[in-house]
Design an enzyme around this catalytic site. Sequence first.
Site, short mmCIF file in Angstrom:
data_model
loop_
_atom_site.label_atom_id
_atom_site.label_comp_id
_atom_site.label_asym_id
_atom_site.label_seq_id
_atom_site.Cartn_x
_atom_site.Cartn_y
_atom_site.Cartn_z
N CYS A 8 0.87 -1.18 0.00
CA CYS A 8 0.00 0.00 0.00
C CYS A 8 0.90 1.23 0.00
CB CYS A 8 -0.99 -0.02 1.16
SG CYS A 8 -0.27 0.03 2.81
N ARG A 14 -3.44 -0.56 5.40
CA ARG A 14 -4.02 -1.65 4.61
C ARG A 14 -3.11 -2.87 4.47
NH1 ARG A 14 -5.21 2.17 -0.39
NH2 ARG A 14 -3.32 3.07 0.53
N ASP A 122 -8.16 3.96 1.01
CA ASP A 122 -7.25 4.24 2.11
C ASP A 122 -8.05 4.70 3.32
OD1 ASP A 122 -5.28 5.08 3.79
OD2 ASP A 122 -4.13 6.12 2.24
P1 4NP Z 1 -1.83 2.87 4.04
O1 4NP Z 1 -2.43 4.25 4.60
O2 4NP Z 1 -1.25 3.17 2.69
O3 4NP Z 1 -3.01 1.96 3.98
O4 4NP Z 1 -0.79 2.43 5.06
C1 4NP Z 1 -1.65 5.41 4.71
C2 4NP Z 1 -0.97 5.65 5.86
C3 4NP Z 1 -0.20 6.81 5.98
C4 4NP Z 1 -0.13 7.71 4.94
C5 4NP Z 1 -0.80 7.45 3.78
C6 4NP Z 1 -1.56 6.30 3.66
N1 4NP Z 1 0.61 8.89 5.10
O5 4NP Z 1 0.62 9.70 4.16
O6 4NP Z 1 1.27 9.10 6.13
#
Ligand code: 4NP
Length: 153
Positions: A8, A14, A122
């Site tokens: 991800c 995720r 997300d």
């Molecule tokens: P993930 O969600 O891709 O599902 O882990 C996110 C977690 C943090 C960030 C973006 C997406 N961030 O920009 O910090």
Amino acid sequence: MTKILMVCLGNICRSPLAEGILKSKLPKSDFIVDSAGTGNYHVGDLPDKRSIQVAEKYGLDITNQRGRQFTVLDFDNFDLIYVMDESNYQNVIKLARNQDDVDKVNFILNEIYPNQNHSVPDPYTGGIQGFENTFKMLDEACNEIAFKLKNNK
Ligand code: 4NP
């Protein structure tokens, strides 16, 4: 040994859930499951508290996981690379060196909705319900992945 990587953006919401869920459905003797993020914002971090909480609710402990960034070497180290959304797909494909690399990458929801390239949204900026929804989608997809892998399909 078959090696599967979940990808991800941050590797805290995720893909850690996807890793924990798929691991719980496959025998450790034959499968390695890992996860990574295309971004480097959360390298070394624990999964998001809300992912930990939802995983725990369904009997999974994901607190052994730490964030890491996807690298080109992951194409050598893994047989299957599942991405959560279009942006993850583009970021991973950018690093592909050849068609073999490209062929390893698929949208995880294509396992339940073939060829539709649907995204696992997300959940980072929303509440706990988003994480519940994420868990359910990933659980369904991982049931399909585990069934296929265990039956060599
Ligand atoms: P993930 O969600 O891709 O599902 O882990 C996110 C977690 C943090 C960030 C973006 C997406 N961030 O920009 O910090």
